[in-house]
Design a protein around this motif. Structure first.
Motif, mmCIF file in Angstrom:
data_model
loop_
_atom_site.group_PDB
_atom_site.id
_atom_site.type_symbol
_atom_site.label_atom_id
_atom_site.label_comp_id
_atom_site.label_asym_id
_atom_site.label_seq_id
_atom_site.Cartn_x
_atom_site.Cartn_y
_atom_site.Cartn_z
ATOM 1 N N GLU A 34 51.263 24.289 -6.800
ATOM 2 C CA GLU A 34 51.161 24.212 -5.343
ATOM 3 C C GLU A 34 50.736 22.827 -4.853
ATOM 4 O OE1 GLU A 34 48.645 27.257 -3.929
ATOM 5 O OE2 GLU A 34 49.948 28.904 -4.602
ATOM 6 N N ASP A 35 49.944 22.126 -5.655
ATOM 7 C CA ASP A 35 49.442 20.825 -5.225
ATOM 8 C C ASP A 35 50.335 19.678 -5.684
ATOM 9 O OD1 ASP A 35 48.963 21.174 -7.890
ATOM 10 O OD2 ASP A 35 46.977 20.212 -7.874
ATOM 11 N N GLN A 36 51.531 20.003 -6.202
ATOM 12 C CA GLN A 36 52.422 18.966 -6.718
ATOM 13 C C GLN A 36 53.787 19.086 -6.059
ATOM 14 O OE1 GLN A 36 52.815 19.041 -10.967
ATOM 15 N NE2 GLN A 36 54.267 17.339 -11.052
ATOM 16 N N SER A 37 54.392 17.966 -5.752
ATOM 17 C CA SER A 37 55.728 17.954 -5.167
ATOM 18 C C SER A 37 56.655 17.148 -6.074
ATOM 19 C CB SER A 37 55.705 17.331 -3.761
ATOM 20 O OG SER A 37 55.204 16.004 -3.815
ATOM 21 N N PRO A 38 57.953 17.436 -6.070
ATOM 22 C CA PRO A 38 58.876 16.715 -6.962
ATOM 23 C C PRO A 38 58.975 15.245 -6.596
ATOM 24 C CG PRO A 38 60.080 18.057 -5.384
ATOM 25 C CD PRO A 38 58.649 18.431 -5.241
ATOM 26 N N ALA A 56 68.861 27.299 -6.972
ATOM 27 C CA ALA A 56 67.560 26.685 -7.261
ATOM 28 C C ALA A 56 66.434 27.721 -7.189
ATOM 29 C CB ALA A 56 67.294 25.555 -6.279
ATOM 30 N N PRO A 57 65.493 27.677 -8.133
ATOM 31 C CA PRO A 57 64.373 28.624 -8.123
ATOM 32 C C PRO A 57 63.365 28.271 -7.039
ATOM 33 C CG PRO A 57 64.047 27.023 -9.860
ATOM 34 C CD PRO A 57 65.395 26.728 -9.249
ATOM 35 N N ALA A 58 62.407 29.134 -6.841
ATOM 36 C CA ALA A 58 61.336 28.865 -5.883
ATOM 37 C C ALA A 58 60.550 27.638 -6.341
ATOM 38 C CB ALA A 58 60.416 30.063 -5.781
ATOM 39 N N GLN A 59 60.057 26.883 -5.379
ATOM 40 C CA GLN A 59 59.331 25.650 -5.690
ATOM 41 C C GLN A 59 58.117 25.924 -6.583
ATOM 42 O OE1 GLN A 59 60.690 22.991 -4.862
ATOM 43 N NE2 GLN A 59 59.242 21.306 -4.743
ATOM 44 N N SER A 60 57.524 27.100 -6.435
ATOM 45 C CA SER A 60 56.335 27.434 -7.223
ATOM 46 C C SER A 60 56.647 27.569 -8.709
ATOM 47 C CB SER A 60 55.728 28.740 -6.711
ATOM 48 O OG SER A 60 56.683 29.796 -6.780
ATOM 49 N N ILE A 61 57.911 27.855 -9.054
ATOM 50 C CA ILE A 61 58.291 27.959 -10.459
ATOM 51 C C ILE A 61 58.410 26.575 -11.085
ATOM 52 C CG2 ILE A 61 60.163 28.692 -12.005
ATOM 53 C CD1 ILE A 61 60.708 31.006 -10.159
#
Length: 596
Positions: free
Chosen positions: A71-75, A62-67
């Motif tokens: 930053e202000d959004q979550s899955p 899995a890639p970094a969450q920032s990809i």
């Protein structure tokens, strides 16, 4: 009469899967569970395990969450992006980046070299069939380096120090008394891997091949008296220097673990398929014993530097004692590096296109396929799609989520109850299958039916005949043959004829390895019968070596790799080895009668 018949013959014992595969599965499961990326196979033989580990993973970790998200959004909890690269994977991907193999037999190592040779085509323009796996067409998302060495266990190879995991499968029982003392001090004390995996035959299981009252002569039909003369045991193979019982194996493992700063888990694998009429299975256990050593990294409990110094001193003392009592020609020196393989990653690995570009490619591909819905994993096998995502399957999902509203959608079958949860009764693979990518609207490119020599109306003639968007086979049939009973109930619009059954493609995975292994893995015949093999030859490296490969890992020497055909010549029989260390052998098969 029936009892006498049983006492006069060996019992049929079969394994499913074959015993050698059960051992390999045990090793692979641990490598996956622990996320191993760096492996040394001691006693690699022809490279059966190395070949399996050389197969690239289907997608990157899995890639970094920032990809994936700002930053202000979550899955969102309902997103299928959470279904990949999770701890709930039934068969997690292996992301091996470094492999090494060591064996004495130059003959067998030629095949290990071939099994790990880079053949992947990573060019973006390479013609690749996306629906069928071929080793030569596989896309590698992570670079990998493979080194194959020839040499004995008693020599220290500094390149192996600090390796993450060492595997030694069906090797230790072949070590002669002068070499066995080097085994644990070097592999655990000097190399100090994080994990150390061992498999070896279970002598206790040998009783399973005969009735409790059968005389030794029955077992000797396919077994061998202890060749060392130290015991009166009957072994499974002529070259085995010992075969341990449960208690003996556990005692050895626990002693060495404590000595070199490890904890150990001991078990067994390989239960017979046939029912034992004397109910001995629980007592005898499996045909192979296994041990997983895990390094203790607590500095307050184990001073790792001190342990390594102790091991090196012990090995040096052993080497001096052995050099004074062993003829020079029988001693082995430093390991010989036979070849270094470099497997490059695909140019687009971790270099994805924008979400918009990925979405455009997905939309175009689905239109070309005339598919209104397609599973995520199905679409991933389209090479253009996976390359656009840079090897991250999560980006495929995010591209669909970010595409024009309503044009591409993520839909889930109605039977799926709520968001994915690791504790859900529905397994993760079924969860994935429930999710599909949907394409709204009509198609722009009808699918070709069959080749033709006719010229298309399109200026770009592709020598293909296309079905019209409003083609109705039932209506055409009735019109051509004058069927007055035809009722125009079949759909006539292109939208109603969008869906077609997709032909199932049978995918075959194979490492292309054949034959048997003579050092390490004993039981390699895959037919139904388990036969006692022949003792191999640990002679010098044979055969012609072709083009050279420059080693960029170590001393930079130029090594040659074999160019001979895959056909394996027969190995001469020998009652003893001329080289010190493990003796090569063509061991028995893993399906009936005996097990190595």
């Amino acid at each position: 009469m029936a009892t006498e018949l049983i006492e006069d013959q060996e019992l049929v014992v079969t394994f499913f899967p074959p015993l050698y595969l059960q051992r390999q599965i045990w090793v692979l499961n641990i490598l996956r569970q622990e996320g191993i990326v760096d492996v040394l196979d001691v006693g690699c033989g022809e490279g059966r395990l190395l070949g399996a580990l050389s197969v690239p993973s289907l997608y990157l970790a899995a890639p970094a969450q920032s990809i994936l998200y700002p930053e202000d959004q979550s899955p969102p909890e309902s997103s299928p992006v959470n279904l990949f690269n999770t701890s709930s994977e039934p068969i997690p991907n292996l992301h091996i980046t470094r492999l090494a193999g060591l064996d004495l037999s130059g003959h067998d190592l030629k095949f290990a070299v071939e099994a790990t040779t880079p053949v992947t085509t990573n060019s973006e323009d390479a013609p690749i069939d996306p629906w069928r796996y071929h080793k030569a067409q596989s896309v590698r998302w992570e670079e990998m380096t493979v080194k194959i060495f020839q040499g004995g266990l008693e020599a220290i190879n500094e390149e192996f120090v600090g390796v993450e995991c060492i595997v030694s499968s069906e090797v230790i029982e072949h070590l002669p008394p002068p070499i066995l003392p080097f085994f644990a001090p070097i592999l655990m004390g000097v190399y100090k891997p994080k994990f150390f995996l061992i498999t070896t035959p279970n002598y206790t299981f040998n009783e399973r091949f005969t009735s409790p009252s059968a005389p030794p002569a029955v077992r000797l039909k396919s077994g061998y008296w202890d060749p060392t003369g130290r015991t009166e045991r009957i072994f499974r193979h002529l070259d085995h220097k010992f075969e341990w019982t449960h208690d003996e194996f556990r005692e050895y493992c626990e002693k060495e673990a404590q000595e070199w700063g490890y904890i150990v888990e001991v078990g067994d694998i390989g239960r017979a398929q046939e029912e034992d009429q004397w109910n001995r299975d629980a007592e005898l256990g499996g045909a192979s014993q296994v041990a997983k050593f895990t390094r203790v990294d607590d500095e307050s409990k184990v001073d790792r530097d001190s342990v390594e110094r102790k091991a090196r001193t012990f090995v040096e003392t052993l080497a001096m004692q052995r050099s004074s009592s062993t003829p020079t020609e029988a001693r082995t020196g430093e390991h010989l590096l036979l070849v270094t393989h470099y497997h490059p990653a695909h140019p687009r690995s971790q270099n994805p296109r924008s979400f918009r570009e990925i979405g455009d490619i997905i939309k175009t591909r689905m239109e070309e396929l005339r598919e209104s819905f397609i599973r995520i994993e199905e679409l991933w096998y389209d090479i253009e799609v996976s390359q656009a995502c840079g090897g991250w399957i999560e980006l495929l999902i995010r591209a669909v989520e970010e595409y024009d509203s309503g044009m591409l959608t993520l839909t889930r079958e109605a039977e799926s109850p709520g968001p994915f949860s690791p504790s859900s009764d529905t397994n993760i693979q079924r969860q994935r299958e429930m999710w599909k990518i949907g394409l709204a609207g009509g198609t722009s490119h009808p699918r070709p039916l069959w080749p033709t020599t006719e010229i298309n109306e399109d200026e770009n003639d592709r020598s293909m005949e296309y079905m019209p968007a409003d083609w109705n086979p039932e209506k055409e049939y009735a019109s051509e043959y004058g069927n007055d009973d035809y009722v125009e109930s079949a759909p006539s619009s292109s939208a109603d004829w969008d869906r077609e059954e997709t032909e199932e493609i049978s995918t075959s995975y194979s490492t292309g390895e054949e034959g048997d292994i003579s050092w390490g893995e004993d039981d390699l015949d895959e037919d139904v019968s388990m036969k006692v093999g022949k003792l191999g030859n640990w002679g010098a490296l044979s055969g012609q070596w072709g083009e050279s490969v420059d080693s960029d890992w170590g001393d930079g020497q130029t090594i040659e790799k074999p160019t001979n055909s895959r056909t394996r010549p027969s190995m001469p029989q020998s009652s003893s080895s001329s080289m010190t260390g493990w003796d090569g052998d063509d061991d028995e098969s893993d399906n009936t009668d005996t097990a190595s």
